[in-house]
Design a protein around this motif. Structure first.
Motif, short mmCIF file in Angstrom:
data_model
loop_
_atom_site.label_atom_id
_atom_site.label_comp_id
_atom_site.label_asym_id
_atom_site.label_seq_id
_atom_site.Cartn_x
_atom_site.Cartn_y
_atom_site.Cartn_z
N ALA A 116 0.84 -1.20 0.00
CA ALA A 116 0.00 0.00 0.00
C ALA A 116 0.87 1.26 0.00
N CYS A 117 2.00 1.20 0.71
CA CYS A 117 2.94 2.34 0.70
C CYS A 117 3.49 2.57 -0.71
N ARG A 118 3.86 1.49 -1.38
CA ARG A 118 4.37 1.62 -2.75
C ARG A 118 3.27 2.18 -3.67
N GLU A 119 2.04 1.71 -3.45
CA GLU A 119 0.92 2.17 -4.28
C GLU A 119 0.68 3.67 -4.09
N GLY A 120 0.82 4.14 -2.85
CA GLY A 120 0.55 5.54 -2.57
C GLY A 120 1.69 6.49 -2.86
N LEU A 121 2.89 5.95 -3.08
CA LEU A 121 4.07 6.81 -3.22
C LEU A 121 3.99 7.71 -4.44
N THR A 122 3.55 7.17 -5.56
CA THR A 122 3.45 7.99 -6.78
C THR A 122 2.47 9.14 -6.59
N ALA A 123 1.33 8.84 -5.94
CA ALA A 123 0.34 9.89 -5.69
C ALA A 123 0.89 10.96 -4.74
N ALA A 124 1.65 10.53 -3.74
CA ALA A 124 2.25 11.49 -2.81
C ALA A 124 3.26 12.37 -3.54
N GLN A 125 4.07 11.77 -4.41
CA GLN A 125 5.04 12.55 -5.18
C GLN A 125 4.33 13.56 -6.09
N ALA A 126 3.14 13.21 -6.53
CA ALA A 126 2.38 14.10 -7.43
C ALA A 126 1.67 15.22 -6.68
N GLY A 127 1.78 15.23 -5.34
CA GLY A 127 1.22 16.34 -4.57
C GLY A 127 -0.02 16.01 -3.77
N HIS A 128 -0.41 14.74 -3.73
CA HIS A 128 -1.55 14.35 -2.91
C HIS A 128 -1.10 14.06 -1.47
N ILE A 129 -1.99 14.32 -0.53
CA ILE A 129 -1.78 13.88 0.84
C ILE A 129 -2.56 12.57 0.97
N VAL A 130 -1.82 11.47 1.04
CA VAL A 130 -2.41 10.13 0.93
C VAL A 130 -2.68 9.58 2.32
N THR A 131 -3.88 9.09 2.53
CA THR A 131 -4.19 8.37 3.76
C THR A 131 -4.45 6.91 3.41
N PHE A 132 -4.43 6.06 4.41
CA PHE A 132 -4.61 4.64 4.21
C PHE A 132 -5.98 4.25 4.77
N GLY A 133 -6.87 3.81 3.88
CA GLY A 133 -8.21 3.42 4.29
C GLY A 133 -8.30 1.92 4.43
N VAL A 134 -8.59 1.46 5.62
CA VAL A 134 -8.58 0.03 5.90
C VAL A 134 -9.93 -0.58 5.52
N GLN A 135 -9.86 -1.70 4.78
CA GLN A 135 -11.09 -2.42 4.44
C GLN A 135 -11.75 -2.91 5.73
N PRO A 136 -12.98 -2.53 6.00
CA PRO A 136 -13.60 -2.87 7.29
C PRO A 136 -13.78 -4.38 7.47
N GLU A 137 -13.46 -4.85 8.68
CA GLU A 137 -13.70 -6.24 9.03
C GLU A 137 -15.04 -6.42 9.73
N ARG A 138 -15.65 -5.30 10.15
CA ARG A 138 -16.93 -5.30 10.85
C ARG A 138 -17.42 -3.85 10.89
N PRO A 139 -18.69 -3.62 11.23
CA PRO A 139 -19.19 -2.24 11.34
C PRO A 139 -18.76 -1.58 12.65
N ALA A 140 -17.51 -1.17 12.73
CA ALA A 140 -16.93 -0.63 13.96
C ALA A 140 -17.47 0.76 14.25
N THR A 141 -17.73 1.02 15.52
CA THR A 141 -18.18 2.34 15.94
C THR A 141 -17.05 3.17 16.54
N GLU A 142 -15.86 2.57 16.72
CA GLU A 142 -14.75 3.28 17.36
C GLU A 142 -13.82 3.97 16.36
#
Length: 470
Positions: free
Chosen positions: A128-154
């Motif tokens: 995921a870091c490698r995937e986001g690196l090009t976008a970060a270099q292009a000027g995006h502020i990249v966050t990592f969105g985790v695929q939900p394992e359950r409907p978490a409220t926290e």
């Protein structure tokens, strides 16, 4: 060609959501919750591949600095360690890390990570870091969105938008922690958990921050420019850093900028924000019970026990958390994280010591632990690391008797310098200038018997100190 990424590890938080194991001066990121290593150490190892990552930058505070060095040494890694003069939340902390990284490389790419998170699939995270690196270099502020394992409220959630490149998506919106029904709707609609970890060009993050709060970014930049060096640590300037507004990076930048992007990832992530989260990540028996330390379960299900020393036995109970340390015991419902938050707030008023420190107190030279105390005496067990030494000091209100039980001590008492071996002892009179050090290759362990009228730590008058505390 892609640049290498500078990991910025944030580890200045107090971690009271895992009380009583986690305390103000020894918080959860430094605890071995899932094996031999702490989450801080696991985070560093996760970003240690030199093909992708540069030397890390760690931002912490004065109270944790020697724990940081000790845990770095245990895993054989080095880092630049920045010390915040006071807590200002994640916004100024990340800005300081970005400004410092620019002193190493004006075009630095930063990966900002919390030190207390768990990632069970490192390969997926690095991908995921490698995937986001090009976008970060292009000027995006990249966050990592985790695929939900359950409907978490926290957790907060991210609604992904249009494709930017590869797996990288624009962020349609950030949403706050939902109730259970709303969380289920988010999961069904393809929303992602907001992990609170980010990748960006340092210059882009600082530019976006300036649009919102120019004065705070300037204050942080000045604190880096005026930073001092002490025992190898980089101490941010107090006066300038203090004027930065205390704010999270989410409120300061992420919810206001148009440059956000998200990389979806399934990597077994957790922020370990409660004892229930610890239970979810732990190995369990056939009845769903998890134990760290000595525990016995009878007719009990889905319980979580952590104990330092005493055997914990549960009978006829379900969905309980029991955490037993040497000076406090927690009994709580599994899923009521907010209840523990309220409890710790109450304890800070009625018994603040148990929220601040353990009976075993860590120091840069080793540790000490109170064994017994009375009106006119106190007994401590003291451990000194090989090569470690305490300050040259004296006391106005107590004398001390040291008995060596393991290793060799070199003891200074006024003009006398003496080597004390196992099964030998030495007496330190009231007012004597003294020092204890370990010249050997193994840990020095001794029993200290104090007698006198007052035993507070503020009766330590330091004359010389290797750790700049005198």
């Amino acid at each position: 060609m892609n640049k290498r990424i500078i990991p910025l590890i944030m580890c200045g938080g107090a971690g009271t959501r895992l009380w009583p194991a986690s305390r103000e001066v020894h918080p959860k990121q430094f605890l071995p919750l899932f094996g031999a290593r702490s989450t801080f150490q696991d985070t560093l190892i996760r970003v240690s591949d030199a093909a992708l990552f540069e030397r890390p930058v760690i931002i912490t505070n004065n109270a944790y600095r020697f724990m940081v060095l000790e845990q770095l040494a245990e895993i054989g890694l080095e880092a630049d360690v920045l010390l915040e003069p006071m807590r200002r939340d994640s916004g100024p902390a990340i800005a300081a890390g970005a400004a410092f990284a620019q002193t190493r490389d004006k075009d630095a790419i930063i990966l900002a990570l919390a030190a207390d998170h768990v990632v069970r699939d490192t390969a997926a995270f690095v991908a995921a870091c490698r995937e986001g690196l090009t976008a970060a270099q292009a000027g995006h502020i990249v966050t990592f969105g985790v695929q939900p394992e359950r409907p978490a409220t926290e957790y907060g959630y991210i609604s992904p938008g249009d494709v930017i490149s590869g797996q990288v998506r624009a962020v349609a919106k950030f949403v706050e922690k939902p109730d259970a029904e709303t969380a289920a709707g988010y999961v069904k609609s393809g929303y992602l958990w907001n992990s609170g970890n980010f990748m960006f060009r340092a210059a882009v993050l600082l530019d976006e921050y300036r649009k919102v709060d120019t004065a705070s970014v300037q204050a942080v930049a000045d604190s880096v420019a005026n930073a001092g060096s002490d025992l190898g640590f980089i101490k941010l300037d107090t006066d300038t850093f203090a004027s930065a507004k205390s704010i999270s990076i989410d409120y300061a930048v992420m919810e206001k900028t148009s440059r956000t992007a998200v990389v979806p990832v399934a990597c077994g992530w957790s922020d370990v924000g409660s004892w229930h989260a610890v239970w979810e990540l732990s190995d369990k028996d056939g009845q769903g019970n998890a134990a760290r330390g000595a525990a016995v379960f009878e007719d009990s299900r889905n319980c979580n026990v952590t104990t330092d020393r005493a055997l914990v036995a549960l009978e006829g109970v379900d969905d309980l958390v029991v955490v037993a340390t040497q000076d406090a015991v927690l009994v709580s419902r599994q899923k009521d994280a907010n209840g523990l938050k309220r409890l710790v707030a109450t304890l800070k008023n009625v018994a603040p010591q148990v929220t601040e420190d353990h009976i075993k107190v860590h120091r840069p030279w080793g540790s000490y632990q109170s064994v017994d105390n009375g009106e006119r005496h106190q007994v401590k067990r003291i451990i000194v690391k090989p090569g470690g030494r305490l300050s040259l000091q004296k006391h106005h209100h107590r004398s001390e008797h040291w008995i060596v039980v393991r290793g060799t001590a070199q003891v200074t008492v006024n003009e006398l310098v003496k080597t004390v071996h196992e099964n030998e002892s030495i007496y330190i009179p009231i007012g004597a200038v003294h020092r204890l050090e370990n010249p050997g290759k193994i840990q020095l362990e001794l029993i200290e018997v104090q007698t006198g009228s007052y035993f507070g730590e503020d009766d330590i008058i330091r004359i010389e100190d290797d750790y700049s505390r005198s």
